[in-house]
Motif scaffolding. Structure first.
Motif, PDB file in Angstrom:
ATOM      1  N   ARG A 159       0.836  -1.211   0.000  1.00  0.00           N
ATOM      2  CA  ARG A 159       0.000   0.000   0.000  1.00  0.00           C
ATOM      3  C   ARG A 159       0.873   1.264   0.000  1.00  0.00           C
ATOM      4  N   ARG A 160       1.983   1.144   0.724  1.00  0.00           N
ATOM      5  CA  ARG A 160       2.862   2.300   0.869  1.00  0.00           C
ATOM      6  C   ARG A 160       3.584   2.600  -0.446  1.00  0.00           C
TER       7      ARG A 160
ATOM      8  N   ALA B 140       1.116  19.230   4.668  1.00  0.00           N
ATOM      9  CA  ALA B 140       1.656  18.013   5.289  1.00  0.00           C
ATOM     10  C   ALA B 140       0.863  16.790   4.853  1.00  0.00           C
TER      11      ALA B 140
ATOM     12  N   PHE C 124       2.291  13.543   2.739  1.00  0.00           N
ATOM     13  CA  PHE C 124       2.374  12.470   3.727  1.00  0.00           C
ATOM     14  C   PHE C 124       2.744  11.106   3.118  1.00  0.00           C
ATOM     15  N   GLN C 125       1.937  10.649   2.135  1.00  0.00           N
ATOM     16  CA  GLN C 125       2.199   9.288   1.634  1.00  0.00           C
ATOM     17  C   GLN C 125       3.525   9.214   0.873  1.00  0.00           C
TER      18      GLN C 125
ATOM     19  N   ARG D 187       6.183  10.866   1.600  1.00  0.00           N
ATOM     20  CA  ARG D 187       7.229  10.760   2.622  1.00  0.00           C
ATOM     21  C   ARG D 187       7.261   9.352   3.205  1.00  0.00           C
ATOM     22  N   LEU D 188       6.065   8.804   3.379  1.00  0.00           N
ATOM     23  CA  LEU D 188       5.975   7.438   3.927  1.00  0.00           C
ATOM     24  C   LEU D 188       6.664   6.444   2.975  1.00  0.00           C
TER      25      LEU D 188
ATOM     26  N   ARG E 197      -2.642  13.947  -2.422  1.00  0.00           N
ATOM     27  CA  ARG E 197      -1.853  13.090  -1.522  1.00  0.00           C
ATOM     28  C   ARG E 197      -1.506  11.771  -2.203  1.00  0.00           C
TER      29      ARG E 197
END
Lengths: 218, 794
Positions: free
Chosen positions: A82-83, A103, A107-108, A110-111, A152
């Motif tokens: 998923r990431r 942010a 977010f994703q 960066r994840l 995102r």
């Protein structure tokens, strides 16, 4: 081929016994392809999307993403898929309320370890969110929040974008704008898009359509 | 990734500081109450340990005599016969305990005193040195001897060498007792052969005072635990709500690919850090609580047991470490269920905000089963158990069982209300209150426990007070008490009073050790004042007649318990043996007391003249006689005291004794009120989706605010109604089980409806205050915020 679903079944146990929601669905999706999945309420569209995204586990069948059967993976493995490979756009946006718009968008990415501030800025600007980056989700309208959710997902450049009624909460004009943006960006990033929708009008904008009826592809 | 996840989780607290405040303050308060009580206990125990180390109490066998005095020649004879014994001289110096030890032969040397201190030269030591804490030394006046402050000497004790003690106590050639070293030569002659008048008392495994006060400290610890339990309810509620509010974020994080295991680890670490911070704050607050409570605890221990406890607090590692440990452990306990639910939560579990504690039917069934099991266990323990631990186990089962049963009972009551409701607003109100119940249940449980403790403990203390007042009425039978300054004035006062009153009763007292315990010996005049009013708890047949005939003595309960003296046992007073014929209650007196009749007292202590007098007379004549006395003699007002004045003083001593329980009661109730406030505040943020439709359909925001207050009042009242029987059950346990074990006497139980009504009003006011802020917030909610509920459908 980015996605291959084979004989996917899903059943639930309830007080009135077991009932099947998916009865052997098979399908494929290539990179750059956009596919609309339509069907009546309760036909199993969202369930199929959740199984493809590794958000839920099927009763049987295979889901290959980029050649990897995610059904065989454990929770951490599915989280990794998923990431790194999948991006999900939810009908309810599912933004993180305690983070700013900027942010949330990053977010994703960066994840996944693929954060590209320039790309994020470009996305933000094209989504018409430049003025909103310092705000919190609760300060935005529904349409703006949905655009943040799409940004995102695309900021992480996933190979497969899954969208569950992405414009279901938006008015027609806003829905058209958001949809057009999403299709442009998916084409630009060479992602594949699997979109669940009730709207024939939106479905007509994708390159391929599938109709689900009583847990089977019609 | 970990950093990003942590940053995201922490951003929740940044955006919701009130929740963070709730969590930290809840845990801090819980830790503060626990560590405060533990600090008091640790300080008291340290004082006992210092005393035990100083006096060799309990650890070693001792040689004693029946009259409390051993001739120095007997000691020398024992040493020559090979006995490894060490002399102890003990007595009162300016009202405080003076202990003389022999540093060379005592098993512990000079106890905690460090004789290697460079400042102590041989010359100084030979000249005599008194060691004591600075506080104790400050109370010593006009003693021409070197004084050295030592923090490790027991409070209220002067420590010195045998020779100096003999000199200061005028006990030349006399010793009080001998400490027997653990290792003795095998071939030594039996004690009876060398000194037939002396006897050997075996070691008693711990100091007498420590054993006596164990039950009191257990009581305090139980209170501390109860307070902590109330605090943990807050923490549990705060953590549960924090989890619930972060549930959508958690789902989103997982949907975006954040591994569950890392998420659980991050949240656990976050809670660990928060619990350490809150624990540190709690320990700090606990120190303040302990510092405030300690003087009263010291007074209580002194009043009930004659135990000397330092009135100042030291930072002892054992209690601040235990405070931190219990904060971390308590958080772990409170968070474990939430973490478990999180670990088990399917990714697609509903992310919409909902009351975190909304329970499944199965959960409610388990809760009901646990509640019934615990209440049955409490009943069985009440019927079959015995001893202090059974009493506390019963209390724990009763309280936890009742707390678990509370939400279920309230649900039934609210369901009944809903079935009786007429009108749409009323129907909505009852249904909505029922829906709020799971979210408020932990705070209400905390309130239930706090109120039950309040009812229980106040019933016990008030029952005790009522009994004590009755006791004072009996004991303080004389209408007037007169204190004179010297023997001549005493004679003049006596002569002045005689023709004006029914009888003048001289009060003479001498202080002497009886079986090693400081004891006041009284010699009352044979009179019905004593015969009729001094009721014996235990006595031999015709006890008063025998005592008045000079055939025996009566002692107070304190002396009987501490020296293990029973009816028929023999005690020595001023070298003369007396059979104990009666034991009387003597609440509030810290030391032992013995009574012999007037003529016997005069024979035993011919030099002691009465300076105090009890006067029997018609009560209505007391003011006139008081004025006449003050006019006739140069007496200060304080020297002529009527009965009411002494009773007031005695009750003041009594009330001070129970200040600690009162303070803990108030603190616990305050914490419970805080729990309600925090629950309501946290729930308020989740209430908008439920209230917005009602507002949209025509109820004003201020009306909604009023309804919120009404809801809090009704829930507080219902909880109060349920807390009352629970509190009374608690009181019964305290009086019939714990009190008997802790203090050695059983008290009748009285009911105090006015107090309970006051408590109910307090609870309602606390609920109103707690509901006021959320209600005002609701009343001031902008319509735009309420409309967002519809526009965003979040």
């Amino acid at each position: 081929m980015i996605l291959q679903v084979t004989d996917l079944k899903k059943s639930f146990s309830g007080p009135e016994g077991t009932f099947s929601i998916l009865n052997g669905v098979s399908m494929t999706l290539d990179s750059g392809e956009t596919l609309a999945l339509t069907g009546e309420s309760g036909s199993g569209k969202s369930t199929l999307l959740h199984l493809v995204g590794g958000l839920d586990q099927p009763s049987s069948g295979k889901v290959l993403i980029d050649g990897e059967d995610i059904v065989q993976l454990d929770d951490a493995g599915r989280a990794s898929v998923r990431r790194d490979k999948v991006g999900v756009v939810f009908q309810q946006f599912n933004l993180i309320p305690s983070l700013t718009v900027g942010a949330n968008i990053a977010f994703q990415a960066r994840l996944a370890g693929r954060n590209d501030p320039d790309w994020n800025a470009d996305l933000t600007q094209r989504m018409g969110l430049s003025e909103q980056v310092a705000k919190y989700p609760e300060q935005l309208s529904g349409g703006q929040q949905q655009r943040v959710a799409i940004a995102r997902t695309l900021a992480a450049r996933p190979k497969l974008v899954l969208a569950d009624e992405p414009t279901g909460n938006l008015d027609e004009a806003t829905a058209d704008t958001v949809m057009a943006l999403m299709l442009d960006l998916v084409a630009e990033t060479q992602s594949a898009l699997l979109m669940v929708t009730h709207s024939e009008r939106l479905a007509a904008q994708t390159s391929r359509r599938l109709h689900l009826r009583a847990g089977r592809l019609a | 990734m970990i950093k990003l996840g942590l940053w995201t989780l922490l951003s929740h607290w940044r955006r919701n500081p009130m929740q963070l405040f709730t969590l930290v303050i809840g845990l801090s308060l819980a830790t503060a109450l626990w560590s405060g009580v533990q600090a008091v206990n640790a300080e008291a125990r340290a004082s006992y340990d210092a005393a035990a180390e100083t006096l060799g109490e309990g650890q070693f066998a001792q040689v004693t005599s029946t009259d409390g005095v051993i001739a120095q020649d007997d000691y020398i004879a024992l040493r020559r016969a090979g006995w490894q014994v060490s002399p102890v001289v003990e007595g009162r110096l300016q009202g405080l305990r003076l202990i003389g030890l022999d540093a060379l032969t005592a098993p512990n040397g000079l106890g905690p005193v460090d004789l290697t201190d460079g400042a102590l030269t041989v010359e100084t030591l030979l000249g005599g040195v008194i060691f004591a804490t600075q506080d104790t030394l400050d109370r010593l006046v006009d003693v021409n001897i070197t004084q050295v402050a030592s923090a490790d000497v027991a409070p209220g004790v002067f420590l010195t060498d045998v020779g100096t003690a003999q000199r200061l106590l005028s006990m030349d050639g006399q010793l009080s007792r001998l400490i027997v070293a653990e290792t003795q030569p095998l071939n030594r002659a039996p004690l009876a052969e060398i000194t037939p008048s002396l006897s050997l008392r075996p070691p008693q495994g711990g100091s007498d005072v420590a054993r006596l006060t164990d039950s009191f400290h257990l009581n305090l610890t139980a209170f501390g635990l109860l307070s902590f339990a109330v605090g943990i309810f807050i923490v549990n509620g705060a953590i549960g709500l924090a989890f619930e509010q972060r549930r959508p974020v958690i789902r989103t994080l997982r949907a975006l690919g954040f591994p569950l295991r890392n998420l659980v680890g991050l949240i656990a670490s976050e809670l660990l850090v928060l619990s350490v911070i809150a624990g540190a704050i709690g320990v700090g607050l606990g120190y303040l609580v302990a510092a405030a409570l300690l003087p009263d605890v010291a007074a209580t221990l002194s009043g009930l047991y004659g135990a000397s406890v330092s009135g100042t607090l030291q930072l002892r590692p054992e209690w601040w470490l235990s405070g931190l440990a219990i904060a971390v452990g308590g958080t772990g306990l409170a968070a474990s269920a939430s973490l478990w639910r999180l670990a088990q939560m399917p990714l697609l579990a509903g992310a919409r905000p909902r009351a975190w504690a909304m329970q499944a039917k199965r959960g409610r069934f388990i809760q009901a089963l646990a509640a019934v099991s615990l209440l049955v266990a409490a009943g069985l323990l009440a019927a079959l158990g015995s001893g202090l631990f059974a009493g506390f186990a019963m209390l724990a089962a009763l309280l936890i069982g009742a707390a678990l049963a509370l939400p279920l009972l309230l649900d039934v009551v609210l369901g009944f209300g809903a079935s009786r409701a007429r009108g749409v607003i009323s129907e909505w109100f009852w249904a909505d209150t029922r829906q709020q119940l799971p979210g408020l249940s932990l705070a209400l449980m905390a309130l239930l426990l706090a109120m039950a403790a309040n009812v229980g403990v106040s019933t016990m203390v008030s029952s005790f007070r009522l009994t004590f007042t009755g006791f004072l009425d009996q004991r303080l039978a004389s209408e007037l008490y007169v204190y004179t300054n010297d023997v001549d004035q005493a004679a003049q006062v006596q002569a002045f009073l005689k023709p004006r009153v029914e009888i003048v009763l001289p009060i003479r007292a001498a202080t002497q050790d009886v079986r090693g315990l400081p004891t006041e010996i009284y010699g009352p005049t044979p009179h019905s004042t004593y015969r009729d009013n001094w009721v014996f708890l235990q006595s031999a047949p015709n006890a008063w007649a025998e005592i008045e005939a000079g055939q025996g003595a009566a002692i107070n309960e304190q002396l009987a318990r501490r020296a293990d003296i029973a009816i028929g046992d023999r005690i020595t007073l001023a070298g003369e043996p007396f059979d104990v014929l009666g034991i009387y209650g003597d609440y509030g007196n810290p030391i032992g007391q013995a009574l012999v009749t007037e003529s016997v007292f005069e024979a035993l202590f011919p030099d002691i003249r009465a300076l105090r007098f009890g006067v029997r007379m018609p009560p209505e004549d007391v003011p006139a006689l008081t004025n006449a006395l003050l006019a006739e003699f140069d007496l200060p007002d304080a020297n002529v005291v009527n009965q009411a004045g002494i009773k007031a003083f005695s009750l003041d001593v009594f009330d001070r004794t129970f200040t600690v329980t009162g303070a803990l009661n108030v603190l616990t109730l305050a914490v419970a009120g805080f729990a309600i406030l925090m629950s309501l505040l946290t729930l308020a943020t989740m209430r908008l989706p439920q209230l917005a439709p009602v507002w949209a359909q025509g109820l004003t925001r201020s009306k909604l605010g009023q309804i919120e207050i009404l809801r809090a009042v009704i829930l507080a009242l219902l909880t109060t109604v349920l807390a009352l029987p629970l509190g009374l059950a608690l009181a019964w346990t305290l009086l019939a089980v714990v009190n008997v074990e802790a203090f050695g006497w059983r008290l009748p139980m009285f009911l105090f409806p006015a107090d309970y009504a006051r408590l109910a009003i307090f609870a309602v006011v606390a609920a109103i205050l707690a509901a006021l802020w959320p209600a005002v917030k609701l009343s001031n909610t902008r319509p735009a915020d309420l409309l967002k509920v519809f526009s965003n459908e979040r």
